[in-house]
Design a protein around this motif. Sequence first.
Motif, PDB file in Angstrom:
ATOM      1  N   SER A   1       0.853  -1.178   0.000  1.00 47.64           N
ATOM      2  CA  SER A   1       0.000   0.000   0.000  1.00 47.64           C
ATOM      3  C   SER A   1       0.894   1.234   0.000  1.00 47.64           C
ATOM      4  O   SER A   1       2.106   1.140   0.140  1.00 47.64           O
ATOM      5  CB  SER A   1      -0.894   0.014   1.248  1.00 47.64           C
ATOM      6  N   LYS A   2       0.262   2.391  -0.108  1.00 48.76           N
ATOM      7  CA  LYS A   2       1.056   3.610  -0.160  1.00 48.76           C
ATOM      8  C   LYS A   2       1.607   4.001   1.207  1.00 48.76           C
ATOM      9  O   LYS A   2       2.227   5.027   1.358  1.00 48.76           O
ATOM     10  CB  LYS A   2       0.211   4.749  -0.734  1.00 48.76           C
ATOM     11  N   GLN A   3       1.364   3.185   2.231  1.00 50.97           N
ATOM     12  CA  GLN A   3       1.814   3.546   3.566  1.00 50.97           C
ATOM     13  C   GLN A   3       2.944   2.665   4.080  1.00 50.97           C
ATOM     14  O   GLN A   3       3.481   2.924   5.142  1.00 50.97           O
ATOM     15  CB  GLN A   3       0.619   3.475   4.536  1.00 50.97           C
ATOM     16  N   ASP A   4       3.294   1.614   3.384  1.00 51.63           N
ATOM     17  CA  ASP A   4       4.288   0.688   3.937  1.00 51.63           C
ATOM     18  C   ASP A   4       5.381   0.321   2.930  1.00 51.63           C
ATOM     19  O   ASP A   4       5.832  -0.821   2.877  1.00 51.63           O
ATOM     20  CB  ASP A   4       3.601  -0.575   4.452  1.00 51.63           C
ATOM     21  N   LEU A   5       5.802   1.292   2.141  1.00 52.61           N
ATOM     22  CA  LEU A   5       6.844   1.015   1.154  1.00 52.61           C
ATOM     23  C   LEU A   5       8.231   1.153   1.773  1.00 52.61           C
ATOM     24  O   LEU A   5       8.455   1.968   2.662  1.00 52.61           O
ATOM     25  CB  LEU A   5       6.725   1.978  -0.032  1.00 52.61           C
ATOM     26  N   SER A   6       9.178   0.364   1.270  1.00 49.88           N
ATOM     27  CA  SER A   6      10.574   0.477   1.695  1.00 49.88           C
ATOM     28  C   SER A   6      11.425   0.828   0.479  1.00 49.88           C
ATOM     29  O   SER A   6      11.051   0.559  -0.663  1.00 49.88           O
ATOM     30  CB  SER A   6      11.060  -0.837   2.315  1.00 49.88           C
ATOM     31  N   PHE A   7      12.599   1.424   0.743  1.00 43.75           N
ATOM     32  CA  PHE A   7      13.470   1.880  -0.335  1.00 43.75           C
ATOM     33  C   PHE A   7      14.916   1.458  -0.070  1.00 43.75           C
ATOM     34  O   PHE A   7      15.846   2.235  -0.257  1.00 43.75           O
ATOM     35  CB  PHE A   7      13.378   3.407  -0.475  1.00 43.75           C
ATOM     36  N   LYS A   8      15.113   0.214   0.327  1.00 52.90           N
ATOM     37  CA  LYS A   8      16.458  -0.258   0.655  1.00 52.90           C
ATOM     38  C   LYS A   8      17.369  -0.248  -0.572  1.00 52.90           C
ATOM     39  O   LYS A   8      18.534   0.141  -0.489  1.00 52.90           O
ATOM     40  CB  LYS A   8      16.386  -1.668   1.250  1.00 52.90           C
ATOM     41  N   GLN A   9      16.846  -0.684  -1.711  1.00 50.09           N
ATOM     42  CA  GLN A   9      17.647  -0.701  -2.941  1.00 50.09           C
ATOM     43  C   GLN A   9      18.029   0.715  -3.351  1.00 50.09           C
ATOM     44  O   GLN A   9      19.183   0.998  -3.666  1.00 50.09           O
ATOM     45  CB  GLN A   9      16.865  -1.376  -4.075  1.00 50.09           C
ATOM     46  N   LEU A  10      17.069   1.623  -3.336  1.00 56.85           N
ATOM     47  CA  LEU A  10      17.335   3.013  -3.725  1.00 56.85           C
ATOM     48  C   LEU A  10      18.300   3.667  -2.746  1.00 56.85           C
ATOM     49  O   LEU A  10      19.210   4.394  -3.160  1.00 56.85           O
ATOM     50  CB  LEU A  10      16.019   3.789  -3.768  1.00 56.85           C
TER      51      LEU A  10
END
Length: 298
Positions: free
Chosen positions: A2-11
Amino acid sequence: ASKQDLSFKQLEAEFQKVLGIEALNNDLLKTLGLVNRQGYTYAGQLLSDSPGPYHASLDIARFGESSSLFLHRESLEDCSVLYQYHRVLELLDAWYAQYEQVSGFYREKRIQIPREACREALVNALVHRDYSLRVGIRVAAYPDRLEITSPGGLPSGLSLAEYLSGRISVPRNAIVAQVFHRLSIMERFATGVRRIQESYRDFLQKPSFLVTENTVTVVLPKVSYTEVHERKVYVSDRKAVHQRVLSLFFTTETITRSDVEHQLGISATSAKRVLAGMVQSYLVKKEGVGPATRYRRM
């Protein structure tokens, strides 16, 4: 997701490696255009570790002597477009025989299809594809060629002639394109097609571009590096060298040849050659003449 639980480890890992940031905080996500008042943007979804139902899939397959003979197949779904980029290049490096040669200051591994062309065609597909369509990017590796098909025809307002000229760019996904540019994955807007064509300059084989109403396919033929003999076939880790030079711009707007000498630990002649290559690749532009010469990032 959902738009509330995204992660950006790769970025975050990419930004730490290339730009030296400590962490990808919310302020930086807003600056990049990945978050707004309503939450994560469309680009934020695509660059997250798990985009979810945004149809950001990519299918890659390796074929034998016929299109019915599959040697390998992967479907990259629910993963960052950054992961797709790196995974495809990793597979192509494994599938096409590598060629290496030392030439002057540079050393680079090449594969039987010009790697620069592979990279540019893949970046174009990821940046320009129509993510609203329920089909993924298709990467097909044949013994004699590589085909990369992007869903969606040319963006509205861009003619076939303008596309083939490689001088005009109308990215469907401008924020994704901007992030790729910051990470030095996408060198400069509107140069992808031209760089693909230039990478085949020394070979008899040439790339082709097949454009329909709903798809854009780039066909990259396999080449033989031995055919060019003494002509310039630069074998170099050019991208890594360029990234080290570009890191100088984190603290200043312009740099000098002397700055490059100290950053890379090389001679004035080698630094001049590196900068000349970066000017030709549209990474930096040259300002002034003689002792007053400086370089600014494009």
